[in-house]
Design an enzyme around this catalytic site. Structure first.
Site, PDB file in Angstrom:
ATOM      1  CG  ASP A 107      19.198  63.642  31.027  1.00 18.69           C
ATOM      2  OD1 ASP A 107      19.892  64.350  31.777  1.00 18.69           O
ATOM      3  OD2 ASP A 107      18.292  64.121  30.330  1.00 18.69           O
ATOM      4  CE  LYS A 135      21.589  64.641  27.642  1.00 20.41           C
ATOM      5  NZ  LYS A 135      20.231  65.225  27.540  1.00 20.41           N
ATOM      6  NE  ARG A 169      13.775  55.620  18.054  1.00 16.48           N
ATOM      7  CZ  ARG A 169      13.828  55.807  19.379  1.00 16.48           C
ATOM      8  NH1 ARG A 169      14.992  55.788  19.994  1.00 16.48           N
ATOM      9  NH2 ARG A 169      12.737  56.002  20.078  1.00 16.48           N
TER      10      ARG A 169
HETATM   11  P1  IMP Z   1      17.166  59.455  32.383  1.00 21.82           P
HETATM   12  O1  IMP Z   1      16.149  58.585  33.067  1.00 21.82           O
HETATM   13  O2  IMP Z   1      16.937  60.893  32.631  1.00 21.82           O
HETATM   14  O3  IMP Z   1      18.587  59.040  32.664  1.00 21.82           O
HETATM   15  O4  IMP Z   1      16.925  59.320  30.832  1.00 21.82           O
HETATM   16  C1  IMP Z   1      17.019  58.104  30.247  1.00 21.82           C
HETATM   17  C2  IMP Z   1      16.418  58.014  28.865  1.00 21.82           C
HETATM   18  O5  IMP Z   1      15.943  59.249  28.334  1.00 21.82           O
HETATM   19  C3  IMP Z   1      17.486  57.545  27.938  1.00 21.82           C
HETATM   20  O6  IMP Z   1      17.563  56.157  27.938  1.00 21.82           O
HETATM   21  C4  IMP Z   1      17.041  58.114  26.614  1.00 21.82           C
HETATM   22  O7  IMP Z   1      16.187  57.204  25.977  1.00 21.82           O
HETATM   23  C5  IMP Z   1      16.314  59.383  26.993  1.00 21.82           C
HETATM   24  N1  IMP Z   1      17.208  60.540  26.839  1.00 21.82           N
HETATM   25  C6  IMP Z   1      17.859  61.218  27.808  1.00 21.82           C
HETATM   26  N2  IMP Z   1      18.589  62.209  27.307  1.00 21.82           N
HETATM   27  C7  IMP Z   1      18.416  62.154  25.965  1.00 21.82           C
HETATM   28  C8  IMP Z   1      18.956  62.925  24.869  1.00 21.82           C
HETATM   29  O8  IMP Z   1      19.742  63.874  25.008  1.00 21.82           O
HETATM   30  N3  IMP Z   1      18.548  62.544  23.634  1.00 21.82           N
HETATM   31  C9  IMP Z   1      17.684  61.508  23.412  1.00 21.82           C
HETATM   32  N4  IMP Z   1      17.184  60.768  24.397  1.00 21.82           N
HETATM   33  C10 IMP Z   1      17.535  61.088  25.674  1.00 21.82           C
END
Ligand code: IMP
Ligand code: MG
Length: 183
Positions: A107, A135, A169
């Site tokens: 994300d 994403k 999940r």
């Molecule tokens: P980031 O650090 O923002 O890239 O987010 C990483 C983590 O957040 C991922 O490994 C997921 O576990 C969780 N995450 C991010 N977006 C989503 C989503 O749309 N659904 C569920 N989990 C998410």
């Protein structure tokens, strides 16, 4: 559970096919290392990537170790807190081994970039990233990713290991959660 779903993005069959392709690409890329007797460790980022890694590892036709790490960035909220904490560390020493991180979704990329730094400091032979979903969001920082399953829209995604507040999940498909569930 299905009442809470706005849309199915990828079905079980589409997921299976794509993960087999990712496994084949990894097999091809790491075959020479395996042949030379170099160790390969697939690192699962718990808990979201558990189902993905179970499928991906079985799609790779090479000897490899599987290990698990838990980091926290989200709690039960749908938005990133910005902070990433290591809650459970690897059981394996990855020094001199080829590390492939299996991540469920990128994300902001904060989790992955922090994890990459941490694992690089352990002196692996190489470090690659296999992310099931990427994403579609603008990012300040580049997120290096070697294998990507699918791109997905900037919505809250659940299923195939991904949760909201520890639910969904076990959905076999990748779905968009209805905004009223998490807002
Ligand atoms: P980031 O650090 O923002 O890239 O987010 C990483 C983590 O957040 C991922 O490994 C997921 O576990 C969780 N995450 C991010 N977006 C989503 C989503 O749309 N659904 C569920 N989990 C998410
Ligand atoms: Mg995750």
């Amino acid at each position: 559970m299905l009442d809470d779903i706005a849309e199915v993005l990828f079905t079980r069959d589409q997921i299976e096919k794509r993960v087999l392709e990712m496994g084949a690409a990894i097999t091809e890329d790491f075959a020479a290392h395996a042949q030379a007797g170099e160790g390969i460790v697939m690192v699962c980022v718990l808990r979201g990537a558990a189902i993905f890694m179970a499928d991906l590892a079985r799609a790779v036709d090479l000897p490899l170790e599987m290990d698990y790490m838990a980091v926290s960035s989200y709690g039960d909220q749908a938005k990133s807190s910005g902070a990433v904490r290591i809650i459970k560390d690897l059981s394996t020493d990855v020094k001199g081994k080829h590390v492939i991180i299996a991540e469920d979704i990128i994300d902001t990329g904060l989790t992955l970039n922090r994890l990459r730094q941490d694992l690089l400091s352990r002196d692996p032979a190489s470090l690659s990233v296999a992310a099931f979903l990427n994403k579609d969001v603008p990012r300040a920082e580049e997120v290096p990713c070697d294998y990507v399953g699918f791109s997905c829209p900037n919505e809250f995604i659940v299923g195939y290991g991904l949760d909201f507040a520890e639910r969904y999940r076990n959905l076999p498909s990748i779905c968009v959660l209805k905004p009223e569930i998490y807002q």
